[in-house]
Design an enzyme around this catalytic site. Structure first.
Site, PDB file in Angstrom:
ATOM      1  N   ASP A 479      28.602  44.503  41.959  1.00  0.00           N
ATOM      2  CA  ASP A 479      29.988  44.935  42.174  1.00  0.00           C
ATOM      3  C   ASP A 479      30.046  46.152  43.094  1.00  0.00           C
ATOM      4  OD1 ASP A 479      32.732  45.015  41.849  1.00  0.00           O
ATOM      5  OD2 ASP A 479      32.654  44.972  39.660  1.00  0.00           O
ATOM      6  N   ASP A 549      40.082  39.713  41.210  1.00  0.00           N
ATOM      7  CA  ASP A 549      40.236  40.074  39.795  1.00  0.00           C
ATOM      8  C   ASP A 549      41.451  39.375  39.199  1.00  0.00           C
ATOM      9  OD1 ASP A 549      38.045  41.636  39.595  1.00  0.00           O
ATOM     10  OD2 ASP A 549      39.081  43.558  39.723  1.00  0.00           O
TER      11      ASP A 549
HETATM   12  C1  GLA Z   1      35.579  45.107  38.833  1.00  0.00           C
HETATM   13  C2  GLA Z   1      35.283  43.626  38.888  1.00  0.00           C
HETATM   14  C3  GLA Z   1      35.583  42.989  37.568  1.00  0.00           C
HETATM   15  C4  GLA Z   1      34.770  43.659  36.474  1.00  0.00           C
HETATM   16  C5  GLA Z   1      35.026  45.156  36.494  1.00  0.00           C
HETATM   17  C6  GLA Z   1      34.070  45.879  35.555  1.00  0.00           C
HETATM   18  O1  GLA Z   1      36.928  45.338  38.699  1.00  0.00           O
HETATM   19  O2  GLA Z   1      35.999  43.033  39.920  1.00  0.00           O
HETATM   20  O3  GLA Z   1      35.311  41.613  37.596  1.00  0.00           O
HETATM   21  O4  GLA Z   1      33.417  43.388  36.684  1.00  0.00           O
HETATM   22  O5  GLA Z   1      34.845  45.707  37.787  1.00  0.00           O
HETATM   23  O6  GLA Z   1      34.273  47.232  35.584  1.00  0.00           O
END
Ligand code: GLA
Length: 779
Positions: A479, A549
């Site tokens: 990420d 997301d």
């Molecule tokens: C980001 C990612 C999510 C999740 C969060 C965890 O927002 O896009 O899918 O993994 O971080 O903190």
């Protein structure tokens, strides 16, 4: 195939031709890009532009060529200072800051395959059977500065990959202020410009506008390819559609600041420039050294956007994705994030995993919150040691239990970041990107680490590798949840901070290269707050990317559809999550969430332990169905059919025997005429069976209407509620045996939708955001 005859260069792929030649002054004149040509002697004279007359205030090339105006020529490259006032492909400052350069033809080479460069960039690849490369060498008329243009033709996908190299043979450093990967000059301006932009939770939304006089720019300046402006763009003829009209597509194999400018010149010519954004870029090119741009990917379709997308999909699957996951079906995952966020124990995770495994899930992913003392997003990024309170027996104990269930085990990491509240920051405050005398800007309580420094890379590689090995991880979600600000670096190799954004991207590729080499079997998935870094550079390392997301089925239609214009479905992460949806609070049926998510890399991201028996069964059925058709969803030919109140997509199997069609209705129009199912991809000569995937209709959908049914009329409110919550009805029975030509041209008039006046076995109950998946198989 690449051919050169008398300084005319002809680059052909299976269906396209790209042509240019060296003109009398040694400049490269672009002649043509379009459907494949069979050339004959004399064609050059027809194709080249005629310049016999002087033009008003124009600046002619020189006194010997008073009718040559570089500004009014379609060219393969451009610089400043010789009368071409359009945005240049190359901008170099030398001496006291002079920027005039004039590149003319010196020579060329035709090379089988695609030579691997050692410039550190993300690169496409191909065998000598699949592609060939042309390098055209140009030199400045005065200075020993060279410009090499590379063109690699990938025949089967109708793709040409371009990149440029500048070599400095002078005795002094020069400063590159801009070096694009691609310039495409088109003779007219009857084009529309399509981009894919948005923001967090609404990434890559398609937008099209006509070109007009002047310049339109699609660019990112945040340090990543960005959710706001993806580097994928198209130029299309007005009225071009999914299956008709000329379309030129362009993308960049790059993950940092980029710019695509489309300029209509005073002479009605169109210039497309794509590459690193010159607005956030400088490069000091030392004497006797060279610099290579990222690669740009170009495709042409004479039959609309679908064909251009298919070309891109084929290119990505064959020439970007590498390693053991190439063309491999992707495991169905369950991700812990929206199931439990930061709040879990080994026990709760095992419970979730057991349930997931019983439903057919193949990969369990532990998302954020397993390391340091991270119980929310304010701490611990950088501390890649397992949280002992959540995992008293270590993370390997959980991993072992997951593996014992027969599932793969995956882990979330965010290596490029640090929280101030962390051990890492205490020990190495100077590792984060910041300017000493300024209070740094912050994103999600975190800061970016300076991975251009080898000690930072070593720390990350060593610590994360240890966890990956200990837990025998099969999957990693990488990420990146904030972008850049306050750019400075303690890296002594960086003398000019203008180089930093590009050096960061190269360092990231270097670090990722180390990981994928050390863990060749691990499936790496990219993520950047969802899709903030969804690009071809990342896909050279990550095999798939978390698209957004936002998991709302309705929003996902636009997000996944936008993404599909340039990226194959095998790279598009798509999850079924809980309702009301955590990003929009919208309620959509479990089936609609699945029907959209199965056009991609299917996953689940909700607490399945709290679901009722009926919903669990639904998920088990979905997973079994998906496994049966996964190769069609992920590696079939995907086409967009329709996008109005109904969104219709299709994936066609490689052997063309199976078509899977999504029918998604946004709002219920009430008492409308029959829906008609057209499938333009059908083979006219074939006969097909057509039927919907069996879905169940939850009784709760009917609300207080169920009181009207005779059995429930006399029952108490409580009984009615209980019945509504626990009972579902079978969906409509609809089965057609139909000719391909009917499917293609006439369409199937589907059963009537529920409209409040009755209900039987044949009624299609869709409501708002209702959907169906039609399975269409050749007899
Ligand atoms: C980001 C990612 C999510 C999740 C969060 C965890 O927002 O896009 O899918 O993994 O971080 O903190």
């Amino acid at each position: 195939m690449i051919n050169e005859t008398k300084n005319v260069f002809s680059l052909s792929t299976n269906s396209t031709t790209y042509l240019f030649h060296v003109n009398a002054t040694g400049h490269l004149e672009h002649l043509y890009y379009g459907p494949r040509l069979s050339l004959a002697a004399g064609d050059l004279d027809a194709l080249r532009e005629k310049h016999h007359l002087n033009i008003g205030t124009g600046t002619a090339y020189d006194a010997d060529n008073e009718t040559l105006f570089l500004e009014n020529l379609c060219r393969e490259e451009s610089t400043e200072g010789k009368g071409d006032y359009r945005i240049p492909m190359v901008s170099i400052a030398y001496g006291n800051g002079k920027r005039t350069m004039d590149f003319v033809y010196k020579g060329h080479a035709i090379i089988p395959g695609k030579p691997k460069m050692s410039d550190g960039g993300a690169q496409s690849y191909g065998t000598t059977n699949e592609c060939s490369t042309l390098r055209v060498d140009l030199g400045d008329k005065i200075l020993p500065i060279t410009l090499s243009l590379y063109y690699t033709t990938f025949d089967a996908c109708d793709v040409i990959v371009r990149k440029t190299t500048i070599g400095n043979d002078t005795d002094e450093a020069v400063r590159i202020e801009g070096l694009a990967s691609l310039q495409l000059d088109l003779f007219d301006a009857q084009w529309e410009f399509t981009t894919f932009g948005g923001a967090w939770a609404r990434e890559r939304i398609k937008e099209t506008r006509p070109l007009c006089y002047g310049t339109m720019i699609n660019e990112s300046r945040s340090g990543v390819s960005s959710a706001e402006h993806n580097p994928l763009i198209f130029l299309s003829r007005p009225h071009a559609g999914e299956d008709t009209g000329e379309v030129v597509g362009c993308n960049l194999i790059y993950s940092g600041n980029h710019r695509e400018s489309v300029e209509v010149s005073p002479y009605g010519k169109t210039r497309l420039i794509s590459g690193i954004n010159p607005d956030r870029f400088r490069w000091n090119l030392e004497s006797k050294s060279s610099f290579t741009s990222p690669e740009a990917v170009l495709t042409y379709s004479a039959s609309g956007f679908n064909r251009a997308s298919t070309n891109f999909h084929m290119f990505v699957n064959n020439h970007i994705i590498r390693g053991i996951w190439k063309y491999r079906e992707r495991p169905i995952l369950l991700n812990s994030w929206e199931a439990s966020y930061f709040h879990f124990t080994e026990e709760s995770l095992v419970k979730l995993a057991k349930q997931a495994s019983a439903l057919g899930v193949e990969l369990f992913v532990l998302d954020d919150g397993w390391f340091g003392s991270r119980n929310d997003d304010t701490t611990s990024l950088g501390d890649w040691n397992v949280n002992p309170y959540k995992f008293p027996s270590g993370l390997s104990s959980l991993a072992q239990k997951i593996h014992n269930l027969g599932m793969m085990f995956g882990l979330w990491v965010e290596p490029e970041m640090v929280n101030k509240e962390s051990q890492l920051y205490l020990s190495h405050p100077d590792w984060m990107i910041a300017i000493e005398e300024r209070n740094p800007s912050v994103g999600r309580h975190q800061y970016v680490l300076d991975i251009t420094r080898s000690e930072v890379q070593d720390y990350l590689f060593d610590h994360l590798s240890e966890v990956f090995v200990q837990c025998d991880v099969n999957y990693v979600k990488w990420d990146m949840n904030r972008v850049f600000s306050d750019i400075d670096s303690a890296n002594r190799d960086i003398k000019d901070i203008g180089e930093f954004p590009h050096r960061y991207v190269l360092s990231l590729y270097q670090l990722l290269g180390k990981f994928i080499t050390a863990f060749p079997n691990v499936l790496f998935e990219g993520c950047a707050s969802g899709g903030n870094r969804f690009d071809l550079g990342m896909l050279c390392y990550f095999k798939q990317i978390w698209t957004s997301d936002n998991t709302d089925a309705y929003c996902r239609l636009a997000i996944q559809e936008g993404t599909s214009y340039g990226y194959p479905l095998s790279s598009i992460g798509a999850h079924v999550s809980d309702c009301p949806n955590h990003q929009t609070l919208r309620v959509t049926s479990l089936d609609s969430r699945f029907n959209v998510a199965c056009f991609g890399v299917l996953g689940y991201e909700l607490d399945i332990t709290t679901l009722g028996k009926e919903e669990k069964q639904q998920i088990a059925d979905q997973i079994a169905f998906f496994k049966q058709f996964r190769s069609v969803f992920q590696y079939g030919t995907f086409c967009r059919i329709r996008h109005d109140n109904v969104i219709q997509w299709v994936s066609v199997s490689q052997d063309r025997g199976t078509m899977l069609v999504l029918w998604f209705q946004t709002l219920n129009p009430a008492n409308a005429s029959n829906d008609v199912l057209f499938v333009p991809q059908a083979d006219e000569q074939a006969v097909y069976d057509v039927f919907p995937r069996q879905q169940r209709i939850p009784l709760s959908l009917f609300g207080s209407l169920i009181k009207q049914t005779s059995v429930l009329k006399s029952r108490s409110e409580k009984t009615q509620k209980l019945v509504a919550e626990t009972i579902s009805l079978p969906g409509e029975i609809e089965h057609y045996t139909v000719s391909g030509s009917v499917l293609k041209y006439a369409g199937i008039k589907l059963n009537q939708q529920f409209s409040g006046t009755g209900f039987d076995d044949e009624t299609r109950v869709l409501g708002d955001f209702g959907s169906r998946l039609y399975i269409i198989r050749k007899r």
